[in-house]
Design a protein around this motif. Structure first.
Motif, short mmCIF file in Angstrom:
data_model
loop_
_atom_site.label_atom_id
_atom_site.label_comp_id
_atom_site.label_asym_id
_atom_site.label_seq_id
_atom_site.Cartn_x
_atom_site.Cartn_y
_atom_site.Cartn_z
N CYS A 248 0.81 -1.23 0.00
CA CYS A 248 0.00 0.00 0.00
C CYS A 248 0.84 1.27 0.00
O CYS A 248 0.41 2.29 -0.56
N GLU B 13 -4.26 5.51 -3.67
CA GLU B 13 -5.49 5.08 -3.01
C GLU B 13 -6.44 4.43 -4.00
O GLU B 13 -7.15 3.47 -3.67
N GLU B 14 -6.44 4.92 -5.24
CA GLU B 14 -7.28 4.31 -6.26
C GLU B 14 -6.83 2.88 -6.57
O GLU B 14 -7.66 1.97 -6.74
N ILE C 53 -5.36 0.88 -4.53
CA ILE C 53 -5.75 0.06 -3.38
C ILE C 53 -7.22 -0.33 -3.49
O ILE C 53 -7.58 -1.50 -3.29
N ARG C 54 -8.06 0.63 -3.85
CA ARG C 54 -9.50 0.33 -3.98
C ARG C 54 -9.74 -0.68 -5.11
O ARG C 54 -10.58 -1.58 -4.97
N LEU D 252 -8.85 -4.18 -3.86
CA LEU D 252 -9.89 -4.70 -2.97
C LEU D 252 -11.12 -5.15 -3.76
O LEU D 252 -11.76 -6.15 -3.40
N TYR E 209 -9.44 -8.46 5.51
CA TYR E 209 -9.86 -7.06 5.32
C TYR E 209 -11.22 -6.81 5.97
O TYR E 209 -12.17 -7.56 5.79
N THR F 299 -10.26 2.06 5.24
CA THR F 299 -10.22 2.92 4.05
C THR F 299 -8.89 2.77 3.34
O THR F 299 -7.88 2.36 3.94
N ALA F 300 -8.86 3.11 2.06
CA ALA F 300 -7.62 3.07 1.30
C ALA F 300 -6.58 3.99 1.92
O ALA F 300 -5.38 3.66 1.97
N GLU F 301 -7.04 5.15 2.42
CA GLU F 301 -6.12 6.09 3.03
C GLU F 301 -5.47 5.49 4.28
O GLU F 301 -4.26 5.64 4.51
N LYS G 216 -2.92 2.75 3.31
CA LYS G 216 -1.70 3.35 2.77
C LYS G 216 -0.86 3.96 3.88
O LYS G 216 0.36 3.79 3.91
#
Length: 320
Positions: A112, A117-118, A120-121, A124, A146, A150-152, A155
């Motif tokens: 991560c 972040e995109e 990572i999404r 998932l 998981y 959140t992706a944030e 990361k």
């Protein structure tokens, strides 16, 4: 950092020792003080931790039997003699391990810290189940399926995301809540020829997401030539488990699927960094092959010897 982790592990070991003293004292008909003093003596004389005193069942061992065990005291010395320190991070850091041993890893994964972040999404959304792992942790600490972070957040905490491994149906039957792996300890002789020091089948505890010995799992000793469970398993508390406490499965006689191919898979992995000579590998058995989960540069002496109850120090010294 390493000293803090060692101290934390020692404190947990003391708690387990306290927890086990009453049943041990009752079983042998001796006062708890006897075992306190014996554990202290074993630490001074042989260098065992409280965890190892319990797991190795030192209270049942003669002085000669105790001297055969590879203990915490020898751990760093043996490791320094056998493993090139420049490769420490290649095993300790899970992201680096996946990159170095990519030939043996087929699951999708994403670090991560290096992803947007995109990305990572998208990762998932591609997988029905994802495992979230801290990159530098042991004993299964912090590893979980998981759960909506959140992706944030993923990361920021520099997590490693991995596609969930679908294990062989026979391995799934042992405990379906996690991937049940084989822990196999290998050592390379001076000609870089690999040998098996110890092998155990690890089955996770009831509803556990990991199969780690330190997280409630049970380790069953495997006969190295054929990959067959030889006897009752052992828990972290040194308890014999003829039937798995989570599923009720009886594992004596269970044979790991495709064992000869499994051994060759691991032996090939030992040649990637051949100056790292003594490694503990965790490998999943799949229906169509094998999946390297991780390699442990400083593999736990407890899991190497507790399941079988046999010391390995003499064998290690032979290769040193």
């Amino acid at each position: 950092m390493g000293q803090k982790m060692a101290l934390s592990s020692y404190k947990k070991g003391l708690k387990r020792l306290i927890q086990m003293l009453t049943p041990v004292a009752d079983h042998y008909g001796k006062p708890k003080l006897f075992f306190w003093l014996d554990a202290l003596w074993a630490n001074i004389r042989y260098g065992v931790t409280p965890n190892q005193y319990i797991g190795f069942r030192f209270c049942e061992k003669s002085a000669l039997e105790r001297s055969e065990f590879y203990t915490h005291r020898q751990h760093k010395r043996f490791e320094a003699a056998l493993n090139d320190p420049k490769y420490y991070d290649a095993f300790w850091d899970k992201e680096k391990f996946n990159a170095v041993f990519h030939e043996f890893i087929h699951r999708d994964w994403l670090y991560c810290a290096d992803a947007s972040e995109e990305e990572i999404r998208q990762f998932l959304s591609r997988h029905a189940k994802v495992m979230v792992k801290p990159t530098s942790a042991s004993s299964g600490k912090g590893v979980h399926a998981y759960k909506g972070e959140t992706a944030e957040e993923l990361k920021r905490q520099k997590f490693l995301l991995e596609e969930f491994v679908i294990q062989h149906p026979k391995m799934m039957e042992l405990n379906p809540s996690c991937v049940n792996t084989v822990r196999i300890y290998t050592i390379l002789d001076h000609q870089k020829v690999p040998h098996i020091l110890s092998a155990s089948l690890r089955v996770g505890g009831a509803n556990s997401e990991v199969d780690n010995f330190h997280a409630g799992g049970v380790a069953y000793p495997l006969e190295p030539a054929h990959g067959v469970v030889m006897s009752a398993g052992r828990s972290m508390l040194g308890e014999d488990c003829l039937y798995h406490p989570g599923t009720g499965a009886k594992l004596i006689g269970f044979e790991v699927p495709k064992w000869p191919d499994f051994v060759q898979f691991v032996f090939r992995a030992t040649q990637v960094l051949p100056t790292a000579r003594m490694i503990a590998w965790d490998v999943a058995v799949l229906e169509n092959g094998f999946e390297m989960i991780e390699g442990n540069y400083n593999g736990d002496p407890g899991l190497m010897q507790s399941p079988s109850g046999k010391g390995k120090k003499r064998e290690i010294l032979k290769y040193m």
